[in-house]
Design an enzyme around this catalytic site. Structure first.
Site, short mmCIF file in Angstrom:
data_model
loop_
_atom_site.label_atom_id
_atom_site.label_comp_id
_atom_site.label_asym_id
_atom_site.label_seq_id
_atom_site.Cartn_x
_atom_site.Cartn_y
_atom_site.Cartn_z
N THR A 48 0.83 -1.20 0.00
CA THR A 48 0.00 0.00 0.00
C THR A 48 0.87 1.26 0.00
O THR A 48 0.53 2.25 -0.64
CB THR A 48 -0.91 -0.01 1.25
OG1 THR A 48 -1.64 -1.24 1.25
CG2 THR A 48 -1.86 1.16 1.26
N TYR A 63 6.37 -11.77 4.83
CA TYR A 63 5.24 -11.16 4.11
C TYR A 63 4.87 -12.08 2.95
O TYR A 63 5.54 -12.10 1.92
CB TYR A 63 5.65 -9.77 3.63
CG TYR A 63 4.57 -8.94 2.97
CD1 TYR A 63 3.25 -9.35 2.88
CD2 TYR A 63 4.88 -7.69 2.45
CE1 TYR A 63 2.28 -8.57 2.29
CE2 TYR A 63 3.92 -6.90 1.85
CZ TYR A 63 2.62 -7.34 1.76
OH TYR A 63 1.67 -6.56 1.15
N LYS A 115 2.73 -12.15 7.76
CA LYS A 115 1.66 -11.28 7.26
C LYS A 115 1.08 -12.04 6.08
O LYS A 115 1.72 -12.18 5.04
CB LYS A 115 2.21 -9.92 6.84
CG LYS A 115 1.19 -9.02 6.15
CD LYS A 115 1.85 -7.71 5.78
CE LYS A 115 1.00 -6.73 4.99
NZ LYS A 115 0.02 -7.21 4.06
N GLY A 132 -4.25 -10.40 5.78
CA GLY A 132 -3.96 -9.30 4.85
C GLY A 132 -4.98 -9.04 3.77
O GLY A 132 -4.75 -8.20 2.90
N ASP A 154 -8.51 -7.60 3.41
CA ASP A 154 -9.49 -6.90 4.23
C ASP A 154 -10.92 -7.39 3.97
O ASP A 154 -11.74 -7.44 4.88
CB ASP A 154 -9.42 -5.39 3.96
CG ASP A 154 -7.99 -4.89 3.85
OD1 ASP A 154 -7.05 -5.67 4.09
OD2 ASP A 154 -7.80 -3.71 3.52
N GLU A 155 -11.20 -7.74 2.72
CA GLU A 155 -12.56 -8.14 2.35
C GLU A 155 -12.90 -9.55 2.84
O GLU A 155 -14.02 -10.01 2.67
CB GLU A 155 -12.76 -8.02 0.82
CG GLU A 155 -11.83 -8.85 -0.04
CD GLU A 155 -10.48 -8.18 -0.31
OE1 GLU A 155 -9.83 -7.75 0.65
OE2 GLU A 155 -10.09 -8.13 -1.50
N SER A 173 -4.88 -2.34 3.78
CA SER A 173 -4.94 -0.99 3.23
C SER A 173 -6.22 -0.25 3.63
O SER A 173 -6.20 0.96 3.85
CB SER A 173 -4.84 -1.06 1.70
OG SER A 173 -5.92 -1.77 1.16
O1 MN9 Z 1 -1.57 -6.29 1.96
C1 MN9 Z 1 -3.37 -5.33 0.80
N1 MN9 Z 1 -2.98 -6.07 -0.35
C2 MN9 Z 1 -2.67 -5.48 -1.49
C3 MN9 Z 1 -2.60 -5.78 1.98
O2 MN9 Z 1 -2.66 -4.29 -1.64
C4 MN9 Z 1 -2.31 -6.38 -2.62
C5 MN9 Z 1 -4.84 -5.50 1.13
O3 MN9 Z 1 -5.14 -4.66 2.21
C6 MN9 Z 1 -5.72 -5.18 -0.04
O4 MN9 Z 1 -5.41 -3.89 -0.50
C7 MN9 Z 1 -7.22 -5.22 0.31
C8 MN9 Z 1 -8.07 -4.94 -0.90
O5 MN9 Z 1 -7.99 -6.02 -1.81
O6 MN9 Z 1 -7.53 -6.46 0.84
#
Ligand code: MN9
Length: 305
Positions: free
Chosen positions: A51, A141, A171, A195, A197-198, A214
């Site tokens: 992010t 990660y 992570k 990691g 969020d959805e 993010s």
């Molecule tokens: O690592 C984020 N992954 C990416 C964390 O950006 C690839 C997530 O927070 C995603 O942004 C979030 C939305 O898909 O899950």
């Protein structure tokens, strides 16, 4: 190694990196980001991750951003320095720098040009990086969608606890809930930061208690309420939040998660500038439509800036 108490449960934000309109670092905004996190209930920051466009920064810029975060956090947020890049040597040097400037922990994705091909290669490479800051907890990660390194994490964790003295967890940015469940069961003392969020509620049903994501830059209070609902046994409320979270992320995907989130934050009064190439900002009408659509979901942290 043990994870700092403050981040064993709850939400860690991976902050967006602030740039000037012409794309130079603008660390003067970081204090405002930190204050906002403290107000909205965030417990830690994962600095220069995906992010934060960490892989689009120079090594010198990553050091500057981290130093600004350590200063801005002033002990209020646990600072995890993400140090991973294509060069294991550079990652190790960034780890040493992170320790020297007062970060609380480090994390690294694997080199992803010449990539580790086996678990043994991965463990050896991560040990080399983690040795750059032996006193700090180290998190691997796992983000195969971007790193393209997709090795089995249970076997990795089993070997990492034996061979990386400061290994503290993963992570876990992947959708393999079966593997995640097995990791939580086999290594209850390690941190397994979720990691995606959805999928936070589904992950909680598989043992997740802490996450890095993010969306917590924009809607921490909403996601904390969702976690509290699940923990409190109000499954109906948790699942209603989950549906909204899925809708939220689906609105970020067409223009890209990072550019969309930066545009929304600007709409909320926290202008962090454009993302770096190859990402691009939405144009003004796109940004306005996005802000409108997301605002209607009612989950944004609206804050005095
Ligand atoms: O690592 C984020 N992954 C990416 C964390 O950006 C690839 C997530 O927070 C995603 O942004 C979030 C939305 O898909 O899950």
């Amino acid at each position: 190694m043990e994870t700092p108490e403050a981040i064993r449960s709850g939400l860690i934000a991976p902050p967006h990196t602030p740039f000037t309109p012409d794309g130079n670092l603008d660390t003067s905004r970081i204090v405002r980001q930190a204050d906002r996190f403290v107000r909205t209930g965030i417990t830690g920051v994962f600095v220069c991750g995906s992010t934060g466009e960490g892989l689009s920064l120079t090594s010198a810029e990553r050091r500057t951003v981290l130093e600004a975060w350590v200063a801005a956090s002033a002990g209020r947020l646990v600072v995890i320095a993400h140090v991973g890049c294509t060069s294991a040597q550079e990652a190790r040097e960034l780890a040493t720098h992170a320790k020297a400037v007062g970060a609380d922990a480090i994390g690294a994705l694997p080199p992803f040009y010449h990539s580790p091909a086996t678990i043994e290669d991965l463990v050896r490479t991560m040990r080399f990086i983690a040795d750059g800051a032996v006193d700090l907890p180290f998190y691997y990660y796992h983000i195969p969608m971007l790193s393209h390194v997709q090795l089995p994490m249970l076997a990795f964790a089993d070997q990492a606890v034996e061979q990386i003295p400061n290994f503290a967890g993963i992570k876990y940015t992947h959708n393999h809930l079966v593997e995640y469940t097995a990791l939580r069961e086999a290594h209850p003392d390690l941190a397994m930061f979720w990691g995606l969020d959805e999928l936070l509620v589904p992950a909680m049903s598989c043992g997740c208690v802490a996450a890095v994501g993010s969306c917590y830059n924009l809607a921490a209070r909403f996601f904390l309420k969702m976690m509290a609902a699940y923990r409190g046994g109000d499954l109906q409320d948790a699942l209603a939040h989950h549906q909204t979270a899925v809708q939220f992320v689906s609105k970020l995907l067409p223009l890209g998660v990072v550019p969309s989130q930066k545009a929304i934050l600007a709409g909320l009064g926290l202008d962090l500038g454009p993302p770096r190439l190859p990402l691009r900002s939405p144009d003004p009408p796109e940004a306005a439509r996005l802000f409108d659509a997301v605002s209607r979901l009612g989950l944004l942290d609206v804050e005095p800036q």
